[in-house]
Design an enzyme around this catalytic site. Structure first.
Site, PDB file in Angstrom:
ATOM      1  N   ILE A 134       0.875  -1.163   0.000  1.00  0.00           N
ATOM      2  CA  ILE A 134       0.000   0.000   0.000  1.00  0.00           C
ATOM      3  C   ILE A 134       0.917   1.219   0.000  1.00  0.00           C
ATOM      4  O   ILE A 134       1.792   1.338   0.876  1.00  0.00           O
ATOM      5  CB  ILE A 134      -0.921   0.026   1.235  1.00  0.00           C
ATOM      6  CG1 ILE A 134      -1.806  -1.222   1.259  1.00  0.00           C
ATOM      7  CG2 ILE A 134      -1.797   1.272   1.230  1.00  0.00           C
ATOM      8  CD1 ILE A 134      -2.672  -1.350   2.493  1.00  0.00           C
ATOM      9  N   CYS A 158     -13.426   5.682  -3.044  1.00  0.00           N
ATOM     10  CA  CYS A 158     -12.823   4.754  -4.007  1.00  0.00           C
ATOM     11  C   CYS A 158     -13.995   4.164  -4.785  1.00  0.00           C
ATOM     12  O   CYS A 158     -14.866   4.903  -5.215  1.00  0.00           O
ATOM     13  CB  CYS A 158     -11.961   3.707  -3.306  1.00  0.00           C
ATOM     14  SG  CYS A 158     -12.760   2.875  -1.907  1.00  0.00           S
TER      15      CYS A 158
END
Length: 218
Positions: A134, A158
């Site tokens: 990430i 998102c």
């Protein structure tokens, strides 16, 4: 037999009724919940305002959700957004981009790949899931935009408002000095059965110290 009411009495009755209606209107106004978004003029003909998937308020001027669609646009207008933080690498949908342009809302895109192969918590316990990548620096840059009051009100989203959005909000909570258990509780509320240990591990290890000055200036 019909009884006639004197004109003076009718006038007094009408005056009393007007006062009663006026008092009722004041009471209704006082009891109206101030946290509800103010309805737009179009809402009278267009029906209820519809929030996006997994919509929630994070803090004053900061909201989170999944990807909005056209049915949510009237609701987004009620938030008076200045900007949107979009956490996916795919191009922003043209219909959404047009809506932002028409309403003077700025788009900030941070490309974080979705891990379609990401394992859920039960699978992780069985297979010893490795720590997924990430991009920590990308998370930091997104937080800088989110915490800048010039960009607020801001919506973070998102695709479904679970993993990438959950990680960004979790890191924001660490900046706000939330305890780790509360950070995880909030993440699990949105991710539910799709919760990933890699996300939680990332939030646990995220070093918020270099961004503390941003919250101190709020």
């Amino acid at each position: 037999m019909k009884l006639e009411v004197p004109a003076r009495q009718r006038s007094q009755d009408a005056e009393q009724n007007d006062k009663a209606v006026g008092a009722l209107g004041i009471d209704l106004w006082k009891n109206h919940p101030t946290w509800l978004p103010l309805p737009l003029p179009e809402a009278e003909a267009g029906g209820a305002l519809v929030p996006p998937l997994n919509f929630a308020m994070v803090d004053d001027g900061i909201f989170r959700s999944g990807l909005p669609d056209a049915a949510n646009f009237r609701f987004l207008l009620s938030l008076n957004l200045r900007s949107i933080v979009y956490l996916c690498p795919e191009p922003y949908p043209e219909e959404n981009a047009r809506f932002l342009r028409q309403n003077g809302i700025e788009l900030h895109q941070f490309c974080i790949e979705g891990s379609k192969s990401g394992l859920t918590m039960p699978e992780t316990l069985l297979l010893q899931e490795p720590l997924a990548y990430i991009p920590e620096e990308t998370i930091r840059e997104a937080l800088k935009v989110i915490l800048d009051v010039r960009n607020q009100p801001v919506l973070i989203h998102c695709k479904r408002g679970k993993h990438r959005t959950g990680c960004v909000v979790g890191c924001l909570r660490k900046l706000q000095k939330w305890c780790l258990s509360s950070v995880f509780d909030e993440y699990l509320h949105f991710a539910a059965a799709k919760a990933r240990s890699t996300d939680q591990r990332f939030m646990e290890l995220f070093d918020a110290s270099s961004l503390m000055h941003l919250t101190a200036s709020q």
